[in-house]
Write a protein that holds these residues in place. Structure first.
Motif, PDB file in Angstrom:
ATOM      1  N   THR A  78       0.835  -1.203   0.000  1.00 53.16           N
ATOM      2  CA  THR A  78       0.000   0.000   0.000  1.00 53.16           C
ATOM      3  C   THR A  78       0.867   1.248   0.000  1.00 53.16           C
ATOM      4  O   THR A  78       0.345   2.367  -0.010  1.00 53.16           O
TER       5      THR A  78
ATOM      6  N   THR B  64      -8.067   2.661  -0.531  1.00 55.27           N
ATOM      7  CA  THR B  64      -9.515   2.623  -0.771  1.00 55.27           C
ATOM      8  C   THR B  64      -9.973   1.255  -1.254  1.00 55.27           C
ATOM      9  O   THR B  64     -11.131   0.869  -1.051  1.00 55.27           O
ATOM     10  N   ASP B  65      -9.072   0.498  -1.894  1.00 50.42           N
ATOM     11  CA  ASP B  65      -9.423  -0.854  -2.335  1.00 50.42           C
ATOM     12  C   ASP B  65      -9.554  -1.810  -1.157  1.00 50.42           C
ATOM     13  O   ASP B  65     -10.196  -2.867  -1.269  1.00 50.42           O
TER      14      ASP B  65
ATOM     15  N   THR C 241     -10.259  -0.648   2.284  1.00 55.96           N
ATOM     16  CA  THR C 241     -11.213  -0.209   3.314  1.00 55.96           C
ATOM     17  C   THR C 241     -12.639  -0.621   3.003  1.00 55.96           C
ATOM     18  O   THR C 241     -13.512  -0.553   3.881  1.00 55.96           O
ATOM     19  N   GLN C 242     -12.907  -1.048   1.774  1.00 51.73           N
ATOM     20  CA  GLN C 242     -14.218  -1.574   1.443  1.00 51.73           C
ATOM     21  C   GLN C 242     -14.350  -3.064   1.771  1.00 51.73           C
ATOM     22  O   GLN C 242     -15.414  -3.639   1.591  1.00 51.73           O
TER      23      GLN C 242
END
Length: 277
Positions: free
Chosen positions: A240, A266-267, A269-270
């Motif tokens: 990351t 963001t990939d 945290t979903q």
């Protein structure tokens, strides 16, 4: 499923020491490594934060690479997340603390064992409990060394500055008359030469990565997951953080060409939920 890769999770480059041990012990196995450099260090974070991060990455690796076994190649994350992931994941999960504790208990002669780790690992007292579980005579002295993570992530492994920082930090442990020292953060074997010089030749350094690789081999056999393909295995890498800095450290430590894919936070945290068993 037997030909799917082994997944490894760490907060940064430290888990590469575990990966290297797995490559040596299990050269036919494919691997995929994830270094969460954007959110390191894990040591000062809460257990809930670390557990959430590990869940997110585990979900990513299962969906993207279909991993057959997960190695939590980080002591802080092992202490925070291993019990939960044992319950939540449908694949085997191996941590680094229990193998390291058992290895230290086997080699000590004086029962004076030290542990250097992050604050999160030290505060969890996981090594203390597991080392004493092996033998109640064992005495454990623990020291949080977050500065060592900084040195490793900066690839400052052998400089005079690194030696000065390590020697000064380990001075209290020299006074404890240890005969065994557990490198209780997977970053720390990268600094093994300077740690050895700081502690002296009479102190045996235990790298939990080696014992973890042996545990992975055992678990693969027990679950009939040993790779069957005769084609050369693949090794994939994610971070990351800064891909260029990751590649420099990885190529130096693993002595092979490394290409890393950067994953935006963001990939991850979903991905707060794991597929249930």
């Amino acid at each position: 499923m037997r030909n799917d890769p082994i997944g490894l999770i760490d907060s940064g480059v430290g888990g590469l020491t575990v990966l290297k041990a797995i490559h040596r012990r299990l050269p036919a196995e494919a691997t995929v490594y994830f270094g969460d450099q954007q959110r390191l260090p894990y040591g000062p974070r809460t257990k809930q934060e670390v557990r959430t991060f590990v869940r997110q990455i585990a979900t990513f690796l299962r969906r993207t690479d279909r991993i057959k076994l997960l190695v939590i190649a980080c002591n802080t994350a092992t202490a925070a997340a291993l019990p939960a992931l044992h319950q939540e994941l449908p694949i085997p999960v191996v941590g680094v603390i229990a193998p390291g504790a058992k290895a230290a208990a086997k080699v000590t002669q004086t029962h004076r064992i030290g542990v250097i780790a992050t604050a999160g690992t030290v505060n969890s007292r996981s090594y203390d409990r597991l080392v004493r579980k092996q033998d109640l005579q064992n005495q454990v002295t623990s020291l949080a060394c977050p500065e060592f993570v900084t040195l490793a992530e900066a690839n400052d492994l052998t400089s005079p500055h690194a030696q000065q920082v390590v020697t000064a930090k380990l001075q209290p442990l020299r006074a404890a008359h240890l005969d065994t020292l557990i490198l209780g953060c997977t970053h720390f074997p990268l600094l093994q030469p300077v740690i050895h010089r700081a502690m002296g030749p009479t102190v045996h350094l235990v790298d939990p990565g080696v014992a973890t690789a042996q545990r992975v081999a055992t678990v693969l056999t027990e679950h009939q997951l040993t790779r069957l393909k005769t084609t050369p295995p693949t090794a994939r890498y994610y971070t990351t953080g800064d891909g260029a800095s990751f590649e420099r450290v990885a190529q130096q430590w693993l002595s092979t060409a490394v290409h890393v894919q950067t994953v935006p936070l963001t990939d991850l945290t979903q991905l707060d939920t794991l597929e249930a068993k």
